[in-house]
Design a protein around this motif. Structure first.
Motif, short mmCIF file in Angstrom:
data_model
loop_
_atom_site.label_atom_id
_atom_site.label_comp_id
_atom_site.label_asym_id
_atom_site.label_seq_id
_atom_site.Cartn_x
_atom_site.Cartn_y
_atom_site.Cartn_z
N VAL A 139 0.83 -1.21 0.00
CA VAL A 139 0.00 0.00 0.00
C VAL A 139 0.86 1.26 0.00
N ASP A 140 0.37 2.30 -0.67
CA ASP A 140 1.10 3.58 -0.77
C ASP A 140 0.49 4.69 0.07
N VAL A 141 -0.85 4.71 0.16
CA VAL A 141 -1.54 5.79 0.87
C VAL A 141 -2.66 5.19 1.71
N ILE A 142 -2.82 5.72 2.91
CA ILE A 142 -3.90 5.31 3.81
C ILE A 142 -4.80 6.53 4.03
N CYS A 143 -6.10 6.36 3.79
CA CYS A 143 -7.05 7.48 3.91
C CYS A 143 -7.82 7.40 5.21
N THR A 144 -7.81 8.48 5.96
CA THR A 144 -8.56 8.58 7.21
C THR A 144 -9.64 9.64 7.03
N GLY A 145 -10.65 9.59 7.89
CA GLY A 145 -11.71 10.59 7.80
C GLY A 145 -12.52 10.68 9.06
N THR A 146 -13.19 11.81 9.22
CA THR A 146 -14.12 11.98 10.33
C THR A 146 -15.21 12.95 9.92
N PHE A 147 -16.36 12.80 10.54
CA PHE A 147 -17.46 13.75 10.38
C PHE A 147 -18.03 13.98 11.76
N GLU A 148 -17.75 15.16 12.32
CA GLU A 148 -18.10 15.44 13.70
C GLU A 148 -18.26 16.94 13.93
N PRO A 149 -18.84 17.35 15.06
CA PRO A 149 -18.94 18.78 15.36
C PRO A 149 -17.56 19.38 15.58
N MET A 150 -17.33 20.54 14.96
CA MET A 150 -16.06 21.26 15.12
C MET A 150 -16.41 22.74 15.29
N GLU A 151 -16.68 23.13 16.54
CA GLU A 151 -17.24 24.45 16.76
C GLU A 151 -16.22 25.58 16.59
N SER A 152 -14.95 25.29 16.69
CA SER A 152 -13.96 26.34 16.48
C SER A 152 -13.66 26.46 14.99
N SER A 153 -14.71 26.82 14.25
CA SER A 153 -14.65 26.93 12.79
C SER A 153 -15.34 28.22 12.37
N GLY A 154 -15.08 28.64 11.15
CA GLY A 154 -15.74 29.83 10.65
C GLY A 154 -15.30 30.15 9.24
N ALA A 155 -15.92 31.17 8.67
CA ALA A 155 -15.67 31.52 7.27
C ALA A 155 -15.22 32.97 7.14
N ILE A 156 -14.20 33.17 6.31
CA ILE A 156 -13.78 34.50 5.88
C ILE A 156 -14.56 34.84 4.61
N ILE A 157 -15.15 36.03 4.59
CA ILE A 157 -15.96 36.47 3.45
C ILE A 157 -15.51 37.87 3.04
N ASN A 158 -15.25 38.06 1.75
CA ASN A 158 -15.05 39.41 1.22
C ASN A 158 -16.22 39.73 0.29
N LEU A 159 -16.95 40.79 0.64
CA LEU A 159 -18.17 41.11 -0.09
C LEU A 159 -17.91 41.83 -1.40
N GLY A 160 -16.80 42.53 -1.50
CA GLY A 160 -16.60 43.46 -2.61
C GLY A 160 -17.15 44.82 -2.22
N HIS A 161 -16.63 45.89 -2.83
CA HIS A 161 -16.99 47.24 -2.42
C HIS A 161 -18.30 47.69 -3.03
N THR A 162 -19.02 48.47 -2.26
CA THR A 162 -20.26 49.08 -2.72
C THR A 162 -19.93 50.43 -3.37
N ASP A 163 -20.96 51.06 -3.94
CA ASP A 163 -20.80 52.41 -4.50
C ASP A 163 -21.96 53.28 -4.00
N PRO A 164 -21.70 54.27 -3.14
CA PRO A 164 -20.39 54.64 -2.59
C PRO A 164 -19.89 53.59 -1.61
N PRO A 165 -18.58 53.59 -1.32
CA PRO A 165 -17.99 52.56 -0.47
C PRO A 165 -18.47 52.64 0.98
N ILE A 166 -18.40 51.48 1.66
CA ILE A 166 -18.78 51.39 3.07
C ILE A 166 -17.66 50.72 3.86
#
Length: 404
Positions: free
Chosen positions: A40-67
């Motif tokens: 064997v060359d590669v072993i695949c592991t996985g999990t599906f569980e709650p991970m509360e220290s998570s979040g998303a970075i979002i860039n909205l793009g600029h409005t006109d006029p800017p905010i």
């Protein structure tokens, strides 16, 4: 001995042999570490569980006029906005704060899913699924950012960057929660019934990614992983990273140990593997699928990945004691936990997992398919994860407050 470069050559030429970690464990039982290493060359592991220290970075793009956004709500869930003008961080555990920030009837008619227990994890899931999310922003008026407010709807296709950055995922091991008190408790492990009415554990045990690389020898900063149905990377050590946890002779820790900070493009992800959830009387969180490929560089990799649930333990902690350091009822193996029942002080206690064992297996299988199809190459870590982080608590500061 092998190298990651050699394994990647096999992936490119469709000669690679990939097994899930459960397949590996079964093969070792039938053969030997040395023989399995040759196969064997590669072993695949996985999990599906709650991970509360998570979040998303979002860039909205600029409005006109800017905010210059300084307060913002996404479907009534507050997002952190105190950095770039239209950059946001939406935490998975952010709780809905409807008030006057959202037109409830509009969202009810549009999605039908606005509930008191809705949180950041649910909004992240909806954006990944391509759904519309209502945004309301309040700005700080300046000469270069004259706009005072902004209301709109967004989707993943109408924003610029949308990626998960999770400060703490994939505990190498964790605890088992019980309640020895007289009233029900509502915790990050879910409801715990009084008088040892139930027990809950969150780590999937022998199939968990970091259990199979106990000394973090195969992964590091820059390791490519399966994250939420897309490609992600290990960005750093996770918060509360504690590799100095006590360990058994097989090198598995006896409680919470190493953690990882993860990053990945949420626009590649699917809501199958990123799901908002809610713990009754505790708050919202995020269920997340994460898979890590382990390159088989030496027989030692096979030896570590052959570890069984009978050979891994977790501490049973009493949440009825409202302290950081709680009394323990001792250690139990994951084989005992997965049997559905453990014994505490002579009493049989039913047990349930927070992690989905079935979906954890599916994550490993999906990652295996990607590698076999030549769609996923392994990466050399940029640098190793630290092995010597101590765990610092705030007892001294608390003592100062009590003295005052």
């Amino acid at each position: 001995m092998r190298t990651i470069a050699e394994i990647n050559d096999k992936i490119r030429t469709s000669q690679v042999v990939v097994w899930t970690v459960e397949e590996l464990k079964a093969r070792v039982q039938e053969s030997s570490v040395e023989e399995v290493f040759k196969q064997v060359d590669v072993i695949c592991t996985g999990t599906f569980e709650p991970m509360e220290s998570s979040g998303a970075i979002i860039n909205l793009g600029h409005t006109d006029p800017p905010i210059k956004i300084r307060q913002c709500w996404l479907d009534g869930v507050p997002a952190y906005a105190a950095f770039g003008a239209v950059d946001l961080y939406l935490g998975a555990t952010a709780m809905a704060d409807y008030g006057s920030t959202v037109d409830l009837s509009e969202i009810d008619n549009r999605q039908g899913n606005l509930l008191p227990e809705r949180g950041g994890g649910h909004v992240i899931e909806d954006l990944i699924a391509g759904k519309e999310v209502q945004l309301r922003a309040i700005g700080q008026v300046t000469d270069c950012y004259p706009r005072a407010s902004f209301d709109t709807t967004i989707t993943r296709d109408t924003i610029n960057q949308f990626y998960l950055y999770n400060p703490r995922n994939l505990y190498q091991n964790f605890i088992v929660g019980v309640n020895g008190g007289e009233r029900s408790l509502y915790t990050y492990l879910g409801p715990l019934q009084p008088r040892l009415g139930n027990a809950v554990y969150s780590n999937p045990g022998a199939i968990a990614p970091l259990i199979n690389d106990p000394d973090l020898a195969l992964i590091g900063i820059g390791t490519r992983i399966f994250l939420g149905g897309g490609v992600g990377y290990i960005a750093w050590e996770g918060t509360q990273h504690f590799p100095l946890q006590k360990r058994l002779p097989n090198r598995t820790p006896i409680g919470p140990a190493a953690t990882l900070a993860l990053i990945g493009d949420a626009k590649q992800m699917t809501s199958q593997w990123v799901r908002g959830c809610y713990f009754n009387n505790y708050g919202p969180s995020l269920m997340l699928g994460v898979g890590i490929p382990l390159p088989v560089l030496s027989p030692k990799v096979i030896e570590h990945c052959a570890v069984k649930d009978e050979e891994i333990v977790a501490p049973v902690m009493d949440f009825a004691i409202p302290r950081r350091v709680r009394p323990t009822f001792g250690l139990v193996s994951y084989a005992q936990l997965k049997s559905g029942q453990i014994t505490i002080d002579g009493k049989a206690v039913r047990v349930a997992p927070l992690a989905s064992i079935s979906l954890s297996r599916q994550v490993a299988e999906e990652l295996k398919k990607w590698i076999e199809a030549g769609e996923f190459l392994l990466t050399e870590p940029v640098t190793s994860l630290p092995k010597d982080r101590a765990f610092i608590a705030q007892d001294l500061w608390g003592s100062r407050i009590s003295l005052e």
